[in-house]
Design an enzyme around this catalytic site. Structure first.
Site, PDB file in Angstrom:
ATOM      1  N   ARG A 235     -11.790  -2.277 -17.172  1.00 23.12           N
ATOM      2  CA  ARG A 235     -10.420  -2.014 -17.640  1.00 23.12           C
ATOM      3  C   ARG A 235      -9.731  -3.320 -18.020  1.00 23.12           C
ATOM      4  O   ARG A 235      -9.056  -3.400 -19.053  1.00 23.12           O
ATOM      5  CB  ARG A 235      -9.639  -1.288 -16.539  1.00 23.12           C
ATOM      6  CG  ARG A 235      -8.180  -1.072 -16.883  1.00 23.12           C
ATOM      7  CD  ARG A 235      -7.458  -0.235 -15.840  1.00 23.12           C
ATOM      8  NE  ARG A 235      -7.502  -0.800 -14.493  1.00 23.12           N
ATOM      9  CZ  ARG A 235      -6.923  -0.249 -13.435  1.00 23.12           C
ATOM     10  NH1 ARG A 235      -6.272   0.910 -13.572  1.00 23.12           N
ATOM     11  NH2 ARG A 235      -7.002  -0.816 -12.250  1.00 23.12           N
TER      12      ARG A 235
ATOM     13  N   TYR B 230     -15.284   0.845  -7.732  1.00 26.06           N
ATOM     14  CA  TYR B 230     -13.881   0.654  -8.127  1.00 26.06           C
ATOM     15  C   TYR B 230     -13.680  -0.722  -8.767  1.00 26.06           C
ATOM     16  O   TYR B 230     -12.959  -0.871  -9.751  1.00 26.06           O
ATOM     17  CB  TYR B 230     -12.941   0.829  -6.925  1.00 26.06           C
ATOM     18  CG  TYR B 230     -11.513   0.444  -7.254  1.00 26.06           C
ATOM     19  CD1 TYR B 230     -10.799   1.124  -8.235  1.00 26.06           C
ATOM     20  CD2 TYR B 230     -10.888  -0.612  -6.598  1.00 26.06           C
ATOM     21  CE1 TYR B 230      -9.488   0.756  -8.559  1.00 26.06           C
ATOM     22  CE2 TYR B 230      -9.588  -0.980  -6.908  1.00 26.06           C
ATOM     23  CZ  TYR B 230      -8.892  -0.296  -7.885  1.00 26.06           C
ATOM     24  OH  TYR B 230      -7.609  -0.661  -8.207  1.00 26.06           O
TER      25      TYR B 230
ATOM     26  N   ARG C  89       3.333  -0.959 -11.165  1.00 24.78           N
ATOM     27  CA  ARG C  89       3.667  -0.008 -10.088  1.00 24.78           C
ATOM     28  C   ARG C  89       4.353   1.241 -10.626  1.00 24.78           C
ATOM     29  O   ARG C  89       4.194   2.337 -10.090  1.00 24.78           O
ATOM     30  CB  ARG C  89       4.571  -0.682  -9.052  1.00 24.78           C
ATOM     31  CG  ARG C  89       3.916  -1.832  -8.309  1.00 24.78           C
ATOM     32  CD  ARG C  89       2.763  -1.370  -7.446  1.00 24.78           C
ATOM     33  NE  ARG C  89       2.102  -2.489  -6.759  1.00 24.78           N
ATOM     34  CZ  ARG C  89       0.949  -2.384  -6.146  1.00 24.78           C
ATOM     35  NH1 ARG C  89       0.299  -1.242  -6.099  1.00 24.78           N
ATOM     36  NH2 ARG C  89       0.416  -3.435  -5.562  1.00 24.78           N
TER      37      ARG C  89
ATOM     38  N   GLU D 155      -2.571   8.642  -0.834  1.00 26.04           N
ATOM     39  CA  GLU D 155      -1.956   7.951  -1.964  1.00 26.04           C
ATOM     40  C   GLU D 155      -1.101   8.976  -2.706  1.00 26.04           C
ATOM     41  O   GLU D 155      -1.525  10.115  -2.867  1.00 26.04           O
ATOM     42  CB  GLU D 155      -3.051   7.380  -2.881  1.00 26.04           C
ATOM     43  CG  GLU D 155      -2.511   6.626  -4.079  1.00 26.04           C
ATOM     44  CD  GLU D 155      -3.612   5.975  -4.911  1.00 26.04           C
ATOM     45  OE1 GLU D 155      -4.384   5.165  -4.368  1.00 26.04           O
ATOM     46  OE2 GLU D 155      -3.701   6.310  -6.105  1.00 26.04           O
TER      47      GLU D 155
HETATM   48  C1  3EB Z   1      -2.999  -0.129  -4.666  1.00 26.21           C
HETATM   49  O1  3EB Z   1      -1.770  -0.097  -4.585  1.00 26.21           O
HETATM   50  C2  3EB Z   1      -3.716   1.132  -4.284  1.00 26.21           C
HETATM   51  O2  3EB Z   1      -6.500   0.655  -9.993  1.00 26.21           O
HETATM   52  O3  3EB Z   1      -5.343   1.975 -11.268  1.00 26.21           O
HETATM   53  C3  3EB Z   1      -3.101   2.511  -6.873  1.00 26.21           C
HETATM   54  C4  3EB Z   1      -2.739   2.846  -8.171  1.00 26.21           C
HETATM   55  C5  3EB Z   1      -4.287   1.854  -6.635  1.00 26.21           C
HETATM   56  C6  3EB Z   1      -3.571   2.508  -9.248  1.00 26.21           C
HETATM   57  C7  3EB Z   1      -5.590   1.477 -10.162  1.00 26.21           C
HETATM   58  C8  3EB Z   1      -5.113   1.521  -7.733  1.00 26.21           C
HETATM   59  C9  3EB Z   1      -4.754   1.848  -9.004  1.00 26.21           C
HETATM   60  O4  3EB Z   1      -3.636  -1.123  -5.002  1.00 26.21           O
HETATM   61  C10 3EB Z   1      -4.740   1.519  -5.267  1.00 26.21           C
END
Ligand code: 3EB
Length: 325
Positions: A145, A138, A211, A315
């Site tokens: 990215r 990850y 977000r 999630e």
């Molecule tokens: C977080 O809030 C949980 O790396 O694109 C959520 C949404 C999460 C997108 C991403 C990772 C990603 O960090 C993980």
């Protein structure tokens, strides 16, 4: 012109039963086919929980033009474009450069088509929590990215797409994006540190996503694209059991929705939620909790998937809509 719609169909639609002229994307969660002839079809190797087989259908109000460009499948309707790309991992430790290449190709195709603003990205690849040459995959993905998006967008953070990054059970890096002619508005969650400001303990390069992104379409209509949302407060994962993680996640979703509502041109209602579960849970009790917290308006889809922090069990991502549609 109203924007495209996204709905779940809880049955496998035949291509010819769909309005093919206006189909912007068809997303299915199943074993990928060896060749997909239609560039709008996107198959993600994840198992659906529950007895349903769901397809996600993106339908445009007007005819779409579809094709492929440098390996990127796309469809666009004059207002929005759906683009997706699958790359084979030629080596287990090459995820970082591969991700950078994938994003550069998606961005280049989006630019060429006239849709330079990426609103939303879905990232899928296997063994997301596995270490490879001392780095969790990850985190390697995040570095790739970051490399591609930061090079493209000078003051990157306010323009980062909403996103999710999910572990699949089959090889291959699969990235799809929604792109537009005009930018969206970044929405952050006041309960959480912005992911692009996570401290380095979560990886040398912070995750490049917002977000949520609010996009107005025309005068009154808007979409809210909600990133994968989990049991994180500040920057730390919370709780060890599924139920409490779910409650925290729901509180994060409600907070995010309220934050978006402050700038949205119309009341937002959740229409779709995708629930990624690390273990094979029975979705029925989860569904009841989600409906009682968020209301019964949203259609739900439960998928068995790995989540990008090992300790996270659930999630939720999704979409809210404001205006006539
Ligand atoms: C977080 O809030 C949980 O790396 O694109 C959520 C949404 C999460 C997108 C991403 C990772 C990603 O960090 C993980």
């Amino acid at each position: 012109m109203p924007p495209f719609t996204v709905t779940y169909r809880h049955a496998t639609p035949e291509m010819d039963a769909l309005d093919a002229e206006r189909l912007l994307a068809l997303i299915q969660f199943c074993e990928p086919a060896v060749t997909d002839l239609d560039p709008r079809i996107c198959r993600i190797p994840l198992i659906e929980l529950g007895a349903t087989v769901t397809s996600e259908v993106w339908l445009s109000p007007s005819p779409v033009r579809a094709g492929t460009m440098n390996g990127v499948g796309y469809a666009e309707d004059g207002e929005a474009a759906f683009l997706h790309l699958q790359l084979d991992e030629y080596a287990q430790d090459a995820l970082q450069p591969l991700t950078a290449v994938a994003y550069r190709r998606l961005l280049a195709a989006a630019h060429t088509l006239g849709y330079p603003h990426i609103l939303r990205a879905w990232n899928y690849f296997p063994e997301i929590n596995q270490e490879c040459v001392g780095l969790e995959r990850y985190r390697a993905f995040c570095a790739g990215r970051h490399q591609a998006l930061m090079a493209e967008l000078a003051d990157c953070a306010p323009h980062l797409p909403a996103a999710c990054a999910i572990g699949t059970y089959r090889p291959g890096l699969r990235i799809s994006v929604l792109a537009a002619r005009q930018p969206g508005i970044q929405i952050e969650n006041p309960r959480q540190v912005s992911a692009f400001h996570y401290p380095p303990q979560y990886g040398r390069r912070s995750p490049s996503f917002s977000r949520a992104v609010l996009k107005t379409w025309g005068q009154r209509d808007c979409h809210l694209y909600i990133s994968g949302t989990a049991s994180i407060v500040g920057h730390a994962s919370q709780h060890h059991d599924l139920r409490t993680q779910l409650d925290e996640t729901l509180l994060n979703l409600e907070t995010l929705l309220a934050e978006a509502q402050r700038v949205a041109p119309a009341p937002l209602r959740l229409t779709l939620l995708k629930v990624y579960c690390r273990h094979e849970f029975n979705p029925a009790p989860l569904r009841a909790s989600i409906v009682s917290a968020l209301g019964a308006d949203a259609d739900l889809l439960f998928l068995h998937a790995d989540i990008c922090r090992r300790e996270l069990l659930i999630e939720i991502e999704g979409m809210a809509v404001g205006g006539d549609r």
